[in-house]
Design an enzyme around this catalytic site. Structure first.
Site, short mmCIF file in Angstrom:
data_model
loop_
_atom_site.label_atom_id
_atom_site.label_comp_id
_atom_site.label_asym_id
_atom_site.label_seq_id
_atom_site.Cartn_x
_atom_site.Cartn_y
_atom_site.Cartn_z
N ARG A 196 0.82 -1.21 0.00
CA ARG A 196 0.00 0.00 0.00
C ARG A 196 0.86 1.26 0.00
O ARG A 196 0.50 2.24 -0.64
CB ARG A 196 -0.96 -0.03 1.20
CG ARG A 196 -2.12 -0.99 0.98
CD ARG A 196 -2.98 -1.22 2.20
NE ARG A 196 -4.08 -2.11 1.86
CZ ARG A 196 -4.93 -2.62 2.74
NH1 ARG A 196 -4.81 -2.32 4.03
NH2 ARG A 196 -5.91 -3.42 2.34
N TYR B 280 -6.37 -1.42 -6.79
CA TYR B 280 -5.77 -2.60 -6.18
C TYR B 280 -5.12 -2.29 -4.83
O TYR B 280 -4.99 -1.15 -4.43
CB TYR B 280 -4.81 -3.31 -7.12
CG TYR B 280 -3.65 -2.57 -7.73
CD1 TYR B 280 -3.13 -1.40 -7.20
CD2 TYR B 280 -3.04 -3.11 -8.88
CE1 TYR B 280 -2.05 -0.78 -7.78
CE2 TYR B 280 -1.95 -2.48 -9.46
CZ TYR B 280 -1.45 -1.32 -8.90
OH TYR B 280 -0.38 -0.72 -9.48
N GLU B 281 -4.75 -3.37 -4.14
CA GLU B 281 -4.25 -3.32 -2.76
C GLU B 281 -5.25 -2.69 -1.80
O GLU B 281 -4.89 -1.99 -0.86
CB GLU B 281 -2.91 -2.58 -2.68
CG GLU B 281 -1.81 -3.17 -3.53
CD GLU B 281 -1.58 -4.65 -3.28
OE1 GLU B 281 -1.95 -5.14 -2.19
OE2 GLU B 281 -1.05 -5.33 -4.17
N GLY B 282 -6.53 -2.95 -2.04
CA GLY B 282 -7.60 -2.35 -1.25
C GLY B 282 -8.05 -1.06 -1.89
O GLY B 282 -7.29 -0.10 -1.97
#
Length: 606
Positions: free
Chosen positions: A297, A449-451
């Site tokens: 992140r 992406y990555e949350g």
């Protein structure tokens, strides 16, 4: 004009050395006491050379070629990518922040973040392949069994092997509790924690490629006795090539055709009874994987920063070259921006107020966000390396609080700010040859992406602010208000100090009001979505408070710069941020205070 990159080394060093005073902090950590500003600067200089000379020439061609699959189904990356990766490994870049005991250089994550910003700016698709190495290294070092550590950690640190993170399934995106990939104990494989993993994953960056001989997959899965939901998720280490040299029973079943980052292999993966090993305790895989996800992140936030820098500097150069009409500007502005004796009656579009607004916004956001992102990396460094246990604990709390802001705010502005930069190019920005349209396409994925950024807002408010009653937030605001106090000592910095204090007060007031609204069981039961309705606005309100800090800290540090013209220009950009960007926070805090306002239901069109 050609799409080019000039690494912002001066601003990077200004942030690291003057704003954050990192070299002073390194002296407090035994392993970094010999690291000084000049050594760090030399590392950044060489990183800039590699990014511009090796990666930038492959950016457009890699986008045009994309990744392909050979007759056997193996993935091939664009021409030049494997050679560039070999040069990256030979330069020792993968090992930069890793521990010497595994062959790493043991340098601060802050330096790695600055180098990574330059790599992404020049070629995000290529940088995606080594991007997950550090997170995989931390996860395996922290949770894997000694046998697996001994087998693969040194290879990952050197970059000889690469890693992939296998979370997402067709039915399980953000809700990992729905994943169905199964793992069963493998009695035929004589190793502690041996498993057989079966299932399908999608959207796996670097799931297969031709850059390294082996790829270590970290796969979320379920054991036979797993409880439902996220409480039943385990983590398995599943290599492409087994220790005996045999290929594992896993394969790439398809490549995604995407809007951007065409040179990055986004794979659908199938694991068919693939050999693997349990990482960490059974059913505790999500906690172990968060080491990798949190690292990712921060890196994704740097993607937004890199795109904003790249698009902004190219738009600025174009705006000084493009002549259109005579601008209605104040004489001192013309004198500062238009050389005497210019022959054309038309002015560079950079003189026009609309373009100055667009470009100053991009510059102010880029420079403020560099301070915030680098501060997050510095907090991680302090949290893992400072000798004072209390300071380590405090730094990790700040890093946890900053991470969702860095991921969400920087990626949002990476895309929307690049769109603003494209607007400066006019019609030329819409065609491929300029380069900015690729940057816009590549930047968009980082918001997802990555949350997703919406999940980052929920994570910030529910898990980082409300969960501890605002204690970690209070530590952060104390730090920011200390900067305001420093600025108050210099009359010239009064506007920065005033703005920063005001935004800290708004943050405290809005947080207190929100806590009161969501604290009682009766109100929560009657309105369970109250906090969720305003989570996005809360994140943006706090982001503007951090902008106010970055503007103030940068302006104060600029007063110590011997290069007066450079310092004056920096201060003017920071003052632009205070005057023109910070007022937007009022909208977000207004909505947070209006948490009781209902959010209507949706209806499908007839």
């Amino acid at each position: 004009m050609s799409w080019d990159y000039r690494a912002p080394l001066r601003d990077m060093r200004f942030v690291i050395e003057q704003v954050l005073q990192a070299p002073r902090g390194w002296q407090a950590c035994p392993e970094w006491q010999e690291l000084d500003a000049e050594t760090a600067g030399a590392i950044l200089q060489e990183g800039a050379r590699f990014a511009r000379e090796v990666l930038l020439p492959l950016n457009a061609s890699g986008d045009a070629q994309g990744c392909t699959r050979g007759p056997s189904g193996a993935v091939r990356t664009p021409e030049g990518f494997p050679a560039a990766y070999r040069a990256f490994v030979e330069g020792g870049w993968p090992a930069l922040p890793c521990a010497p005991e595994w062959g790493g250089q043991g340098l601060p994550l802050l330096l790695d973040a600055a180098v990574r910003e330059m790599l992404i700016a020049c070629n995000q698709a290529w940088e995606m392949y080594p991007d997950l190495l550090h997170g995989a290294y931390e996860t395996i070092k922290g949770h894997a069994r000694p046998a697996q550590q001994d087998w693969c950690l040194a290879k990952l640190v050197s970059g000889e092997w690469l890693a992939a993170m296998a979370l997402t399934e067709p039915q399980a995106g953000s809700d990992l509790g729905l994943l169905s990939t199964r793992a069963v104990p493998d009695a035929s494989f004589e190793a502690d924690g041996a498993l057989r993993v079966t299932g399908d994953k999608i959207f796996i960056s670097g799931g297969d490629h031709d850059l390294s001989d082996n790829i270590i997959h970290l796969v979320l899965c379920r054991l036979p006795d797993a409880p439902p939901g996220t409480r039943g998720i385990s983590l398995a280490l599943v290599p492409k090539v087994l220790p005996d040299g045999q290929l594992n029973t896993m394969s790439c079943t398809g490549l995604e055709h995407k809007m951007g980052i065409h040179g990055s292999a986004t794979c659908a993966m199938r694991y068919e009874g693939a050999h693997g090993w349990l990482v960490g305790a059974p059913h505790k895989g999500l906690g172990a994987m968060f080491l990798m996800m949190n690292s990712a992140r921060l890196h994704v936030g740097l993607q937004g920063l890199a795109h904003l820098e790249m698009a902004g500097q190219n738009a600025l150069r174009y705006a000084f070259e493009r002549l259109q009409m005579r601008a209605a500007v104040r004489p001192e502005i013309r004198a500062a921006m238009r050389p005497e004796g210019a022959k054309s009656a038309a002015d560079p579009i950079a003189l026009h107020p609309a373009m100055r607004h667009a470009l100053l916004k991009v510059q102010a956001l880029t420079e403020a966000q560099r301070v915030i992102a680098y501060r997050a990396a510095q907090c991680i460094d302090e949290g893992h390396h400072h000798p004072d246990a209390a300071l380590r604990e405090r730094a990790l709390k700040l890093a946890a609080l900053l991470t969702p802001v860095v991921k969400a705010a920087l990626t949002h502005n990476g895309f929307h700010g690049t769109s603003d930069a494209l607007q400066v190019f006019g019609g030329y920005g819409f065609v491929v040859e300029t380069g900015v349209e690729q940057s816009l396409r590549d930047a968009r994925i980082a918001m997802i992406y990555e949350g997703t950024n919406e999940i980052q807002a929920i994570d910030l408010l529910q898990r980082k602010v409300l969960v501890d009653g605002g204690l970690a937030l209070g530590l952060l605001l104390d730090d920011l208000e200390a900067e305001a106090q420093c600025c108050e000592a210099a009359p010239a910095l009064a506007p920065f100090a005033q703005a920063l204090r005001a935004h800290c007060q708004h943050t405290r007031a809005a947080t207190a009001a929100l806590m009161e609204r969501t604290s009682t069981s009766t109100s929560t039961a009657a309105d369970p979505e109250a906090a969720l309705r305003v989570a996005d606005d809360y994140l943006w309100g706090l982001t503007h408070t951090l902008y106010a800090w970055a503007f103030a800290a940068s302006a104060r540090a600029a007063t110590q710069e011997p290069d007066t013209p450079w310092a004056q220009a920096k201060t003017e950009r920071m003052r632009y941020g205070v005057d023109w960007l910070l007022p937007m926070a009022q909208v977000h805090w207004h909505r947070v205070h209006a948490v009781a306002l209902p959010l209507p239901a949706l209806a499908l069109p007839e």
